[in-house]
Design a protein around this motif. Structure first.
Motif, PDB file in Angstrom:
ATOM      1  N   ILE A  40       0.898  -1.226   0.095  1.00 26.02           N
ATOM      2  CA  ILE A  40       0.035   0.023  -0.040  1.00 26.02           C
ATOM      3  C   ILE A  40       0.907   1.217   0.153  1.00 26.02           C
ATOM      4  O   ILE A  40       1.839   1.521   0.875  1.00 26.02           O
ATOM      5  CB  ILE A  40      -1.010  -0.040   1.015  1.00 26.02           C
ATOM      6  N   ASN A  41       0.631   1.959  -0.910  1.00 28.69           N
ATOM      7  CA  ASN A  41       1.556   3.155  -1.213  1.00 28.69           C
ATOM      8  C   ASN A  41       0.892   4.526  -1.126  1.00 28.69           C
ATOM      9  O   ASN A  41       1.410   5.488  -1.525  1.00 28.69           O
ATOM     10  CB  ASN A  41       2.393   3.437  -2.561  1.00 28.69           C
ATOM     11  N   CYS A  42      -0.212   4.550  -0.607  1.00 24.68           N
ATOM     12  CA  CYS A  42      -1.123   5.844  -0.373  1.00 24.68           C
ATOM     13  C   CYS A  42      -1.969   5.700   1.174  1.00 24.68           C
ATOM     14  O   CYS A  42      -2.547   4.868   1.531  1.00 24.68           O
ATOM     15  CB  CYS A  42      -2.056   5.849  -1.433  1.00 24.68           C
ATOM     16  N   TYR A  43      -1.577   6.952   1.781  1.00 27.34           N
ATOM     17  CA  TYR A  43      -2.405   7.215   3.022  1.00 27.34           C
ATOM     18  C   TYR A  43      -3.014   8.326   3.065  1.00 27.34           C
ATOM     19  O   TYR A  43      -2.773   9.191   2.286  1.00 27.34           O
ATOM     20  CB  TYR A  43      -1.141   7.227   4.267  1.00 27.34           C
ATOM     21  N   ASP A  44      -3.986   8.236   3.586  1.00 27.40           N
ATOM     22  CA  ASP A  44      -5.196   9.415   3.574  1.00 27.40           C
ATOM     23  C   ASP A  44      -5.266   9.734   5.359  1.00 27.40           C
ATOM     24  O   ASP A  44      -5.481   9.019   6.172  1.00 27.40           O
ATOM     25  CB  ASP A  44      -6.382   9.101   3.313  1.00 27.40           C
ATOM     26  N   THR A  45      -4.916  10.984   5.530  1.00 29.39           N
ATOM     27  CA  THR A  45      -5.016  11.372   7.112  1.00 29.39           C
ATOM     28  C   THR A  45      -5.581  12.684   6.996  1.00 29.39           C
ATOM     29  O   THR A  45      -6.203  13.278   6.209  1.00 29.39           O
ATOM     30  CB  THR A  45      -3.527  11.514   7.619  1.00 29.39           C
ATOM     31  N   ALA A  46      -5.642  13.456   8.420  1.00 33.70           N
ATOM     32  CA  ALA A  46      -6.060  14.711   8.455  1.00 33.70           C
ATOM     33  C   ALA A  46      -5.443  15.531   9.797  1.00 33.70           C
ATOM     34  O   ALA A  46      -5.018  14.608  10.719  1.00 33.70           O
ATOM     35  CB  ALA A  46      -7.437  14.870   8.654  1.00 33.70           C
ATOM     36  N   ASP A  47      -5.118  16.891   9.765  1.00 35.43           N
ATOM     37  CA  ASP A  47      -4.821  17.436  10.817  1.00 35.43           C
ATOM     38  C   ASP A  47      -5.523  17.209  12.011  1.00 35.43           C
ATOM     39  O   ASP A  47      -4.905  17.327  13.363  1.00 35.43           O
ATOM     40  CB  ASP A  47      -4.606  18.956  10.612  1.00 35.43           C
ATOM     41  N   VAL A  48      -6.850  16.804  12.016  1.00 33.76           N
ATOM     42  CA  VAL A  48      -7.493  16.468  13.130  1.00 33.76           C
ATOM     43  C   VAL A  48      -7.658  15.315  13.716  1.00 33.76           C
ATOM     44  O   VAL A  48      -8.075  14.932  14.724  1.00 33.76           O
ATOM     45  CB  VAL A  48      -8.980  17.198  13.012  1.00 33.76           C
ATOM     46  N   TYR A  49      -7.135  14.370  12.678  1.00 30.14           N
ATOM     47  CA  TYR A  49      -7.072  12.816  13.385  1.00 30.14           C
ATOM     48  C   TYR A  49      -6.025  12.842  14.650  1.00 30.14           C
ATOM     49  O   TYR A  49      -4.911  13.048  14.445  1.00 30.14           O
ATOM     50  CB  TYR A  49      -6.559  12.072  12.237  1.00 30.14           C
ATOM     51  N   LYS A 107      10.044   8.734   6.814  1.00 31.02           N
ATOM     52  CA  LYS A 107      11.472   8.636   6.640  1.00 31.02           C
ATOM     53  C   LYS A 107      12.130   7.464   6.709  1.00 31.02           C
ATOM     54  O   LYS A 107      13.253   7.391   6.626  1.00 31.02           O
ATOM     55  CB  LYS A 107      11.781   9.546   7.956  1.00 31.02           C
ATOM     56  N   THR A 108      11.612   6.324   7.363  1.00 33.17           N
ATOM     57  CA  THR A 108      12.265   5.008   7.265  1.00 33.17           C
ATOM     58  C   THR A 108      12.212   4.127   5.999  1.00 33.17           C
ATOM     59  O   THR A 108      12.774   3.105   5.860  1.00 33.17           O
ATOM     60  CB  THR A 108      11.534   4.125   8.536  1.00 33.17           C
ATOM     61  N   LEU A 109      11.502   4.768   5.041  1.00 35.34           N
ATOM     62  CA  LEU A 109      11.004   4.038   3.765  1.00 35.34           C
ATOM     63  C   LEU A 109      12.002   4.605   2.647  1.00 35.34           C
ATOM     64  O   LEU A 109      12.408   5.700   2.362  1.00 35.34           O
ATOM     65  CB  LEU A 109       9.795   4.301   3.412  1.00 35.34           C
ATOM     66  N   ASP A 110      12.453   3.848   1.783  1.00 35.00           N
ATOM     67  CA  ASP A 110      13.276   4.116   0.602  1.00 35.00           C
ATOM     68  C   ASP A 110      12.324   4.816  -0.488  1.00 35.00           C
ATOM     69  O   ASP A 110      12.602   5.669  -1.005  1.00 35.00           O
ATOM     70  CB  ASP A 110      14.024   2.796  -0.217  1.00 35.00           C
ATOM     71  N   GLU A 111      11.097   4.298  -0.709  1.00 35.71           N
ATOM     72  CA  GLU A 111      10.140   4.634  -1.427  1.00 35.71           C
ATOM     73  C   GLU A 111       9.000   5.202  -0.573  1.00 35.71           C
ATOM     74  O   GLU A 111       8.385   4.632  -0.026  1.00 35.71           O
ATOM     75  CB  GLU A 111       9.662   3.368  -2.538  1.00 35.71           C
ATOM     76  N   LYS A 112       8.870   6.594  -0.895  1.00 34.06           N
ATOM     77  CA  LYS A 112       8.028   7.343  -0.115  1.00 34.06           C
ATOM     78  C   LYS A 112       6.610   7.247  -0.498  1.00 34.06           C
ATOM     79  O   LYS A 112       6.158   7.180  -1.968  1.00 34.06           O
ATOM     80  CB  LYS A 112       8.286   8.811  -0.293  1.00 34.06           C
TER      81      LYS A 112
END
Length: 327
Positions: free
Chosen positions: A48-57, A71-76
């Motif tokens: 899985i290469n896509c995350y959905d977040t929000a500033d209020v979560y 930051k720990t991943l080679d592929e962002k």
């Protein structure tokens, strides 16, 4: 994991992505950084290469956890974040340059990036879509390098159609599932025409479409499925997709007859992937094992025409009136 093109951005994203409203917790429970880390690792393991977040979560902890992890991943991964719901009161006038710039800079700090991959206005009041200055500001933020792409998360189909009048809108996040069919009528068609990505949220109708709930099921006091069934805290369409809980249970029993001895949650996700306007689906997960199950849905065979028609018939019988006309 199969990938789909994310509209005019040309980014290729996993069909099943990760929604992080629940990252590091269950609804209403405290944030747990260890659980968040394990969940994100589980997403990576499933490609899985896509995350959905929000500033209020989780009060910003969701963004911070994602920022530290990537930051720990080679592929962002491609990170979608939402902005605007920190406004109190949450009114159209609050979507001004001072507030939006402040929110965007805060998200950049928490995610620890120069430019946010994708920013969505977080279900703003409808009047915001009729204010071109808001979208001009987002264009300016792109030019300044603070955001790379932008779009909107909507409550109503009307809002998505209006948003697409602004050329810079690259994505629309919308509730779409077996109990919310209205986006099929016009929104998906126009999104394809305008090369706008569709992000599907609330794909399991707040868990109703897992088939695991009964009339005796209870939810914690801090869970929106307890306190927002009639829209007491925010739009009721966010909770069980606006479907009356007990009526929804009846409809789910009918779905189980169409898909006997199958994992209904996986079927519900595979049903969404039957529509090519969809770029990605963002089921939430509070445990790594949930992610494995969600990812497996993408590997299921396509549903048959008979099955698709049966889902539509159940919707028309149990759900359509009045849900169809509200959003």
């Amino acid at each position: 994991m199969k990938k789909r093109r994310f509209g005019k951005t040309d980014v290729m994203v996993s069909e099943i992505s990760l929604g992080t409203w629940q990252l590091g917790s269950k609804w209403g429970d405290p944030f747990d950084a260890k659980v968040a880390q394990e969940t994100l690792e589980g997403a990576t393991a499933q490609d899985i290469n896509c995350y959905d977040t929000a500033d209020v979560y989780q009060g910003g902890a969701s963004e911070e956890a994602i920022g530290q992890y990537i930051k720990t991943l080679d592929e962002k991964p491609f990170v979608i974040t939402k902005t605007g719901r920190r406004l109190n009161p949450h009114v159209a006038e609050g979507y001004n340059e001072e507030n939006i710039r402040y929110f965007i800079d805060d998200s950049r700090k928490r995610l620890d990036v120069e430019s946010l991959d994708m920013v969505l206005l977080h279900c703003p009041p409808t009047d915001v879509y009729y204010n071109p200055d808001v979208f001009k500001l987002l264009d300016t933020l792109k030019e300044e390098g603070k955001i790379t792409h932008y779009g909107v998360s909507i409550e109503k189909v009307e809002e998505g159609l209006k948003a697409m009048e602004y050329e810079g809108v690259a994505a629309i996040e919308v509730i779409f599932n077996m109990f919310r069919l209205r986006p099929l009528e016009l929104l998906f068609e126009q999104a394809k025409k305008n090369d706008v990505a569709i992000i599907v949220r609330v794909p399991l109708a707040s868990g109703l479409l897992t088939g695991k709930y009964t009339k005796k099921t209870t939810f914690s006091p801090g869970d929106h499925r307890t306190f927002n069934r009639n829209g007491e805290a925010f739009d009721k369409g966010e909770t069980f997709s606006g479907v009356d809980y007990e009526l929804g249970l009846e409809a789910v029993e009918e779905l189980k007859k169409v898909f006997p001895n199958q994992n209904l949650a996986q079927i519900a996700l595979r049903w969404i992937l039957m529509f090519d306007a969809v770029s990605t689906v963002i089921p939430g997960a509070s445990k790594a094992e949930h992610i494995i199950s969600n990812a497996e849905a993408a590997e299921l065979p396509p549903l048959t025409k008979k099955q698709m028609k049966a889902v539509e018939d159940i919707y028309n019988k149990y759900i359509k009136d009045p849900v169809h006309y509200l959003w």
